[in-house]
Design an enzyme around this catalytic site. Sequence first.
Site, short mmCIF file in Angstrom:
data_model
loop_
_atom_site.label_atom_id
_atom_site.label_comp_id
_atom_site.label_asym_id
_atom_site.label_seq_id
_atom_site.Cartn_x
_atom_site.Cartn_y
_atom_site.Cartn_z
N GLU A 91 -4.52 4.29 6.22
CA GLU A 91 -4.32 4.06 4.79
C GLU A 91 -4.75 5.28 3.96
OE1 GLU A 91 -5.25 -0.06 3.38
OE2 GLU A 91 -6.20 1.04 1.74
N SER B 71 -10.60 -0.10 3.89
CA SER B 71 -9.78 -0.31 5.09
C SER B 71 -9.19 1.02 5.55
CB SER B 71 -8.61 -1.24 4.78
OG SER B 71 -9.12 -2.47 4.35
N ARG C 250 0.84 -1.22 0.00
CA ARG C 250 0.00 0.00 0.00
C ARG C 250 0.87 1.26 0.00
NH1 ARG C 250 -2.28 -3.59 -0.87
NH2 ARG C 250 -4.21 -4.46 -0.05
#
Length: 339
Positions: free
Chosen positions: A334, A238, A164
């Site tokens: 995130e 998320s 990520r």
Amino acid sequence: MKRSHNASLKHLNSFSVEARAGQILELECAQDLQTFTSEHVFDPGEDLILGGGSNVLFAGDVSGSVILNRVRGRRIVNDSDNEVLIEACGGENWHQLVLWSLEQGLSGIENLSLIPGLAGAAPIQNIGAYGVELADVLESVQAIELGTGQIHHFNHHDCQFGYRDSRFKSTDAGRFLITRIRLRLKRKFTAKLQYAGINDELKAMDVITATASLVSEAVSRIRQRKLPDPAITGNAGSFFKNPVIDRASAKLLSAKFDGLPHYATQDGNVKLSAAWMIDHCGWKGYRQGDAGVSAQHALVLVNYGSASGQHILELANAISDSVTCRFGVELQAEPRIIK
Ligand SMILES: Cc1cc2nc3c(=O)[nH]c(=O)nc-3n(C[C@H](O)[C@H](O)[C@H](O)COP(=O)(O)OP(=O)(O)OC[C@H]3O[C@@H](n4cnc5c(N)ncnc54)[C@H](O)[C@@H]3O)c2cc1C
């Protein structure tokens, strides 16, 4: 180029929180991109590039300009026996690009079906799901350097992809506007079914021989079941990354917390399940006012209606503090948080 002043960003972020921008500039064609770079001096402290708004939390306003890259276009660049190079402009919808690639008889991104957002944002955090990440297929990225207007080409290696993560999210955050991506896809389908849930879903669909389109359908069915639909309940998928720690620390933690899911990473570290830790701190299904944690998925923070970005951020901080307190592990958000 469309321009609106003192505009609301509520309809431009999947959390559906209210925030305002000094102005919104919507770039719809290559000419708009050129005009924008020659006329606008981008200030990374005040301005923001925005795609579909599915990975941002507005905990404050944007005092400067929000730039929407809506330049669309996709094509096959090169078609050899098995490997096919495709190119998409930054304003293409990611899921529509996946469906189009399947229509062309190509495979490679079917596991990334139904990820919201635009193609230009896909390299930013190296989108990933169900055992596949963008880095597996990304050939190159074309981007405009916002400070100079210069066009750059980054090959796969230059992008510095991680879990990520990429240079566009870390060292070079806010420096480039991604205008095109190139992906190397395959004509011959190889199923990537290491994520157990896909096999189960294919079985439930009575599939005997998996195809790329059927895997895409299976992934979409799982996602629709597991994740709240942002069109109904605001969220950004998320909210926390799974923390990655060294092997020795992971061994100690596993001995202390029975059942803590952990997975070896390629670089010899260990990835822990943030969802499991959040759930074990009692947050799953928690709600305070209109900000909460999804009852379906402990990693997903939600806006039930009128929560502010600040309210969601406070909840995120409380969750993160409790995980650090109990497990000694720090969670990282995130989405990009705008304060
Ligand atoms: C329900 C749901 C499920 C999700 N599931 C996943 C998942 O499975 N895997 C996953 O990885 N992500 C997932 N996400 C997160 C999100 O969809 C992805 O990160 C997506 O790539 C964000 O795209 P976007 O266009 O909405 O980007 P935005 O949210 O608009 O922007 C995200 C960041 O990228 C920057 N940016 C956007 N476009 C450009 C551009 N053209 N050039 C330079 N910078 C740019 C922005 O400034 C910002 O910092 C999910 C989100 C939701 C709401």
